[in-house]
Scaffold this motif. Structure first.
Motif, short mmCIF file in Angstrom:
data_model
loop_
_atom_site.label_atom_id
_atom_site.label_comp_id
_atom_site.label_asym_id
_atom_site.label_seq_id
_atom_site.Cartn_x
_atom_site.Cartn_y
_atom_site.Cartn_z
N GLU A 165 80.03 -0.28 51.20
CA GLU A 165 80.49 -0.80 49.85
C GLU A 165 79.52 -0.94 48.80
OE1 GLU A 165 83.26 -2.92 47.60
OE2 GLU A 165 83.46 -2.44 49.65
N ASP A 166 78.14 -1.05 49.09
CA ASP A 166 77.02 -1.00 47.98
C ASP A 166 77.03 0.42 47.52
OD1 ASP A 166 75.96 -0.16 50.20
OD2 ASP A 166 74.05 -1.40 49.99
N GLN B 148 79.67 2.33 46.64
CA GLN B 148 80.76 2.58 45.63
C GLN B 148 80.43 2.55 44.13
OE1 GLN B 148 83.15 4.13 47.29
NE2 GLN B 148 82.20 3.61 49.29
N LEU B 149 81.52 2.84 43.41
CA LEU B 149 81.25 2.81 41.90
C LEU B 149 80.97 1.15 41.77
CD1 LEU B 149 83.81 5.16 40.51
CD2 LEU B 149 81.48 5.36 40.44
N ASP B 150 81.73 0.46 42.10
CA ASP B 150 82.02 -0.99 42.06
C ASP B 150 82.78 -1.60 43.15
OD1 ASP B 150 81.47 -3.47 40.83
OD2 ASP B 150 82.55 -3.24 39.13
N SER B 151 82.30 -2.94 43.53
CA SER B 151 82.98 -3.66 44.56
C SER B 151 84.57 -3.29 44.69
CB SER B 151 82.69 -5.02 44.51
OG SER B 151 83.35 -5.50 45.77
N ARG C 251 85.83 -0.58 44.48
CA ARG C 251 86.45 0.46 43.48
C ARG C 251 86.28 1.79 44.24
NH1 ARG C 251 89.51 -2.38 40.54
NH2 ARG C 251 88.75 -3.37 38.94
N TYR C 252 87.20 2.37 44.96
CA TYR C 252 87.00 3.69 45.80
C TYR C 252 87.79 4.63 45.10
CZ TYR C 252 86.38 -0.30 48.80
OH TYR C 252 85.98 -1.53 49.14
N GLU D 16 83.55 6.95 37.04
CA GLU D 16 83.32 5.99 35.80
C GLU D 16 83.08 4.52 36.49
OE1 GLU D 16 82.97 6.63 32.57
OE2 GLU D 16 83.20 8.58 32.99
N GLU D 17 83.08 3.52 35.86
CA GLU D 17 83.03 2.25 36.54
C GLU D 17 84.01 1.85 37.44
OE1 GLU D 17 81.99 -0.87 33.73
OE2 GLU D 17 80.49 0.46 32.89
N TRP D 18 85.42 2.32 37.10
CA TRP D 18 86.55 1.89 37.76
C TRP D 18 87.44 3.06 38.64
CZ3 TRP D 18 91.01 3.86 35.60
CH2 TRP D 18 90.95 4.41 34.55
N ALA E 91 87.76 -5.85 47.45
CA ALA E 91 86.44 -5.58 47.88
C ALA E 91 86.48 -5.25 49.61
CB ALA E 91 85.30 -6.40 47.38
#
Length: 135
Positions: A18-19, A21-24, A26-27, A52-54, A78
């Motif tokens: 998970e850490d 990934q782009l964000d929690s 966000r796969y 990107e962030e999302w 998440a």
């Protein structure tokens, strides 16, 4: 214009923690990489996935007049992808019109539709049935 596909599958679950990934929650890298490779086998060459962030994006620019972005993202919370169960996915295709195309009100509806239908066919070939297609 945006053309989109939503579906559920366990095929593209995240492989890194998970850490990473782009964000929690966000796969989408695994989906974007698979899609780039599957499209390439059909002669549709995109760029490598970029994050990107999302979401994860593929650039598709087959000509000077046509520039599309293919967005691949998860639709879950998440850590949802780490238990092996299917999660929701979204693929959207965005028309990136240049300024002169906007001024002349030129859009690429037919190209978006054709690419979207090819992606739907690729998913169906993997026994993934899109839940919703919007165009």
């Amino acid at each position: 214009m945006i053309w989109g596909i939503e579906f559920s599958s366990e095929k593209f679950l995240p492989t890194l923690p998970e850490d990473c990934q782009l964000d929690s929650g966000r796969y989408g890298f695994e989906l974007a990489l698979w899609l780039a490779q599957a499209l390439n086998r059909q002669g549709i060459v995109t760029g490598y996935p970029s994050g990107e962030e999302w979401a994860w994006f593929l650039d598709y620019e087959p000509s000077e007049e046509l520039s599309l972005a293919i967005c691949c993202a998860s639709c879950c919370g998440a850590r949802a992808g780490y238990d092996g169960r299917p999660i929701g996915w979204s693929i959207s295709i965005h028309d990136r019109r240049r300024m002169n195309q906007r001024v002349r009100n030129l859009a690429h509806h037919a190209e978006l539709e054709a690419l979207g239908q090819r992606i739907v066919a690729l998913l169906r070939a993997e026994q993934i049935e899109p839940v919703q297609v919007r165009g």
